[in-house]
Design a protein around this motif. Structure first.
Motif, PDB file in Angstrom:
ATOM      1  N   ASP A   1       0.843  -1.192   0.000  1.00  0.00           N
ATOM      2  CA  ASP A   1       0.000   0.000   0.000  1.00  0.00           C
ATOM      3  C   ASP A   1       0.880   1.244   0.000  1.00  0.00           C
ATOM      4  OD1 ASP A   1      -1.670   2.218   0.914  1.00  0.00           O
ATOM      5  OD2 ASP A   1      -3.145   0.701   1.435  1.00  0.00           O
ATOM      6  N   VAL A   2       0.511   2.255  -0.785  1.00  0.00           N
ATOM      7  CA  VAL A   2       1.305   3.490  -0.857  1.00  0.00           C
ATOM      8  C   VAL A   2       1.313   4.253   0.460  1.00  0.00           C
ATOM      9  CG1 VAL A   2       1.042   3.785  -3.340  1.00  0.00           C
ATOM     10  CG2 VAL A   2      -0.638   4.799  -1.810  1.00  0.00           C
ATOM     11  N   LYS A   3       0.392   3.926   1.368  1.00  0.00           N
ATOM     12  CA  LYS A   3       0.348   4.603   2.667  1.00  0.00           C
ATOM     13  C   LYS A   3       1.297   3.981   3.690  1.00  0.00           C
ATOM     14  CE  LYS A   3      -4.472   5.706   1.879  1.00  0.00           C
ATOM     15  NZ  LYS A   3      -5.796   5.185   2.087  1.00  0.00           N
ATOM     16  N   GLU A   4       1.798   2.758   3.403  1.00  0.00           N
ATOM     17  CA  GLU A   4       2.696   2.091   4.336  1.00  0.00           C
ATOM     18  C   GLU A   4       4.041   2.806   4.382  1.00  0.00           C
ATOM     19  OE1 GLU A   4       2.666  -2.350   4.629  1.00  0.00           O
ATOM     20  OE2 GLU A   4       1.669  -2.127   2.686  1.00  0.00           O
ATOM     21  N   GLU A   5       4.581   2.934   5.575  1.00  0.00           N
ATOM     22  CA  GLU A   5       5.894   3.567   5.738  1.00  0.00           C
ATOM     23  C   GLU A   5       6.961   2.482   5.739  1.00  0.00           C
ATOM     24  OE1 GLU A   5       5.735   6.279   9.069  1.00  0.00           O
ATOM     25  OE2 GLU A   5       4.805   7.797   7.794  1.00  0.00           O
TER      26      GLU A   5
ATOM     27  N   ASN B   1       8.362   2.609  -0.357  1.00  0.00           N
ATOM     28  CA  ASN B   1       7.683   3.884  -0.554  1.00  0.00           C
ATOM     29  C   ASN B   1       8.569   5.087  -0.247  1.00  0.00           C
ATOM     30  OD1 ASN B   1       5.296   2.659  -1.357  1.00  0.00           O
ATOM     31  ND2 ASN B   1       4.571   2.457   0.726  1.00  0.00           N
ATOM     32  N   CYS B   2       9.863   4.856  -0.089  1.00  0.00           N
ATOM     33  CA  CYS B   2      10.799   5.936   0.229  1.00  0.00           C
ATOM     34  C   CYS B   2      11.523   6.379  -1.039  1.00  0.00           C
ATOM     35  CB  CYS B   2      11.816   5.457   1.270  1.00  0.00           C
ATOM     36  SG  CYS B   2      13.028   6.726   1.711  1.00  0.00           S
TER      37      CYS B   2
ATOM     38  N   ARG C   1       8.709  10.046   1.928  1.00  0.00           N
ATOM     39  CA  ARG C   1       7.749   9.450   1.016  1.00  0.00           C
ATOM     40  C   ARG C   1       8.042   9.876  -0.421  1.00  0.00           C
ATOM     41  NH1 ARG C   1       3.798   6.609   2.261  1.00  0.00           N
ATOM     42  NH2 ARG C   1       3.643   7.314   4.381  1.00  0.00           N
TER      43      ARG C   1
ATOM     44  N   LYS D   1      10.904   1.444   8.029  1.00  0.00           N
ATOM     45  CA  LYS D   1      11.485   2.729   7.641  1.00  0.00           C
ATOM     46  C   LYS D   1      12.588   3.125   8.627  1.00  0.00           C
ATOM     47  CE  LYS D   1       8.607   5.837  10.287  1.00  0.00           C
ATOM     48  NZ  LYS D   1       7.982   7.119  10.306  1.00  0.00           N
TER      49      LYS D   1
END
Length: 68
Positions: A16-20, A24-25, A67, A61
């Motif tokens: 998911d793009v919301k996961e840290e 996604n970094c 992000r 992360k």
């Protein structure tokens, strides 16, 4: 994260793009492999900030997470 596959073999992951997580970094560089005629993402990559280090796309992360 959702793992997609069957018969005990992982076919892929959906993050998911919301996961840290590392994937996604903006500092994460995904690694790829060639399988027959396809190029696919593998469960490996590296981080380029502040120095080069091995990371997994689903890795936790770090303090440098930004992000993408």
């Amino acid at each position: 994260m959702i793992v997609v596959g069957g018969t005990g073999m992982i076919k892929g992951m959906i993050i998911d793009v919301k996961e840290e997580v590392c994937a996604n970094c903006q500092h994460f560089i995904q690694h790829y492999i060639k399988m027959e005629s396809e190029i696919v993402a593998c469960n490996a990559g590296h981080c380029v900030y502040p120095r080069l280090k091995h990371r997994s796309p689903c890795g936790k992360k770090c303090e440098h997470f930004e992000r993408s």
